[in-house]
Design a protein around this motif. Structure first.
Motif, PDB file in Angstrom:
ATOM      1  N   GLY A  92       0.795  -1.220   0.000  1.00  0.00           N
ATOM      2  CA  GLY A  92       0.000   0.000   0.000  1.00  0.00           C
ATOM      3  C   GLY A  92       0.825   1.267   0.000  1.00  0.00           C
ATOM      4  O   GLY A  92       0.336   2.330  -0.403  1.00  0.00           O
ATOM      5  N   ILE A  97       1.260   2.915  -5.879  1.00  0.00           N
ATOM      6  CA  ILE A  97      -0.028   2.555  -5.270  1.00  0.00           C
ATOM      7  C   ILE A  97      -0.533   3.729  -4.426  1.00  0.00           C
ATOM      8  O   ILE A  97      -1.672   4.168  -4.557  1.00  0.00           O
ATOM      9  CB  ILE A  97       0.089   1.293  -4.416  1.00  0.00           C
ATOM     10  N   MET A  99      -1.530   4.138  -1.396  1.00  0.00           N
ATOM     11  CA  MET A  99      -2.758   3.949  -0.635  1.00  0.00           C
ATOM     12  C   MET A  99      -2.585   4.428   0.803  1.00  0.00           C
ATOM     13  O   MET A  99      -3.494   5.023   1.386  1.00  0.00           O
ATOM     14  CB  MET A  99      -3.167   2.470  -0.660  1.00  0.00           C
ATOM     15  N   TYR A 266      -7.273  -4.312   4.064  1.00  0.00           N
ATOM     16  CA  TYR A 266      -7.005  -3.620   2.801  1.00  0.00           C
ATOM     17  C   TYR A 266      -8.039  -2.516   2.574  1.00  0.00           C
ATOM     18  O   TYR A 266      -7.700  -1.372   2.239  1.00  0.00           O
ATOM     19  CB  TYR A 266      -7.028  -4.618   1.644  1.00  0.00           C
ATOM     20  N   SER A 267      -9.308  -2.862   2.773  1.00  0.00           N
ATOM     21  CA  SER A 267     -10.376  -1.887   2.591  1.00  0.00           C
ATOM     22  C   SER A 267     -10.259  -0.750   3.605  1.00  0.00           C
ATOM     23  O   SER A 267     -10.494   0.420   3.277  1.00  0.00           O
ATOM     24  CB  SER A 267     -11.733  -2.571   2.721  1.00  0.00           C
ATOM     25  N   GLU A 270      -7.579   1.660   2.478  1.00  0.00           N
ATOM     26  CA  GLU A 270      -8.096   2.511   1.400  1.00  0.00           C
ATOM     27  C   GLU A 270      -9.014   3.603   1.946  1.00  0.00           C
ATOM     28  O   GLU A 270      -8.937   4.760   1.542  1.00  0.00           O
ATOM     29  CB  GLU A 270      -8.887   1.660   0.399  1.00  0.00           C
ATOM     30  N   THR A 271      -9.877   3.220   2.874  1.00  0.00           N
ATOM     31  CA  THR A 271     -10.892   4.140   3.376  1.00  0.00           C
ATOM     32  C   THR A 271     -10.303   5.187   4.309  1.00  0.00           C
ATOM     33  O   THR A 271     -10.496   6.388   4.122  1.00  0.00           O
ATOM     34  CB  THR A 271     -11.992   3.360   4.112  1.00  0.00           C
ATOM     35  N   SER A 274      -7.255   7.314   2.623  1.00  0.00           N
ATOM     36  CA  SER A 274      -7.689   8.194   1.541  1.00  0.00           C
ATOM     37  C   SER A 274      -8.379   9.424   2.090  1.00  0.00           C
ATOM     38  O   SER A 274      -8.289  10.516   1.536  1.00  0.00           O
ATOM     39  CB  SER A 274      -8.624   7.444   0.581  1.00  0.00           C
TER      40      SER A 274
END
Length: 278
Positions: A92, A97, A99, A266-267, A270-271, A274
């Protein structure tokens, strides 16, 4: 045809091949493959030796000025969740990437997770089956008084701290969020075992806090009780959140208790991260 000569030749060839196999190949250099450091500390609070597995970002030792956020991972033994969560962090944080920021991962290896991750229970059958249960208060002090100070003194870190916990690890992560929320900036709580002690933790009032927080709750297809208590946790936190708090919920319909963590984290990366970029 001289069969004796042929047999003698085969024997010589076999012996020659065997000798070659025994000779080390000078063109091969085998070295251990490591992704971090393993630290063993004597805990005064727990009265035992404890292991921390540390993942350091690429370039940590080359750049002596940069400070890094820290992820504290429960169930952080090498044969538990440390390697694949550290891998997610590395992936990430690749520049292509982008992230999450480059981050240090501190995997807290287990000794007795039923002892460390549970508060005292009124369930007599559970206590009989797991007699060491009920000492999360001491474990939380260990995180606060020993693990975090060690990491902050040993490594170059920022004030941003993320806690990841799944199952019983999700239970104690929720307990920390309810009782000592300022220990961490972000909470990633996956498949929390909030059924424990007749769901008593959900019936308590979370401690108030003023610092900014992101809380990510995820659960898979793990039966009606697990899904319900995870959603109740989300609803409680979301209904009572402060302006500086973000609360997220993710139902992973294709995952169960055994494989929800990886995709959930992982989610969550990202959440949560971000949002911090905005």
């Amino acid at each position: 045809m001289n069969w004796k000569n042929i047999f003698f030749g085969i024997c010589c060839l076999s012996a020659s091949l065997h000798a070659q196999q025994e000779q080390p190949n000078s063109d091969i250099d085998i070295q251990p493959f490591t992704i971090g450091e393993t630290v063993t500390l004597q805990s005064q609070l727990l009265n035992e030796q404890r292991t921390l597995n540390i993942y350091l970002p690429n370039g940590y030792h080359q750049n002596s000025e940069t400070e890094y956020p820290v992820i504290y991972l429960l169930d952080g033994s090498v044969d538990e969740d440390f390697i694949h969560i550290a891998g997610l962090v590395q992936f990430g944080s690749f520049s292509w990437i982008n992230m999450i920021p480059e981050t240090i991962v501190v995997g807290i290896a287990n000794v007795d997770r039923k002892r460390d991750y549970t508060y005292p229970s009124t369930d007599e059958e559970y206590k009989k089956e797991y007699p060491t249960t009920g000492h999360s208060e001491t474990f939380i002090k260990y995180l606060e008084k020993e693990v975090q100070p060690f990491v902050e003194n040993k490594y170059r870190v920022t004030s941003q701290k993320t806690l990841i916990g799944q199952s019983l690890g999700g239970l104690v992560a929720t307990e920390i969020l309810y009782k000592k929320p300022n220990l961490f900036t972000n909470y990633i709580i996956v498949s929390p075992s909030l059924w424990y002690d007749y769901e008593s933790l959900l019936k308590t009032t979370p401690t108030s806090y003023n610092s900014e927080k992101s809380i990510y709750i995820a659960v898979g297809e793990e039966g009606p009780i697990m899904k319900r208590v995870a959603k109740e946790l989300y609803n409680t936190l979301n209904q009572n959140k402060k302006k500086n708090t973000k609360v997220y919920y993710h139902f992973l319909e294709k995952q169960d208790h055994g494989d929800a963590l990886h995709l959930a984290v992982y989610s969550a990366f990202e959440t949560i991260f971000s949002e911090t970029k905005k």
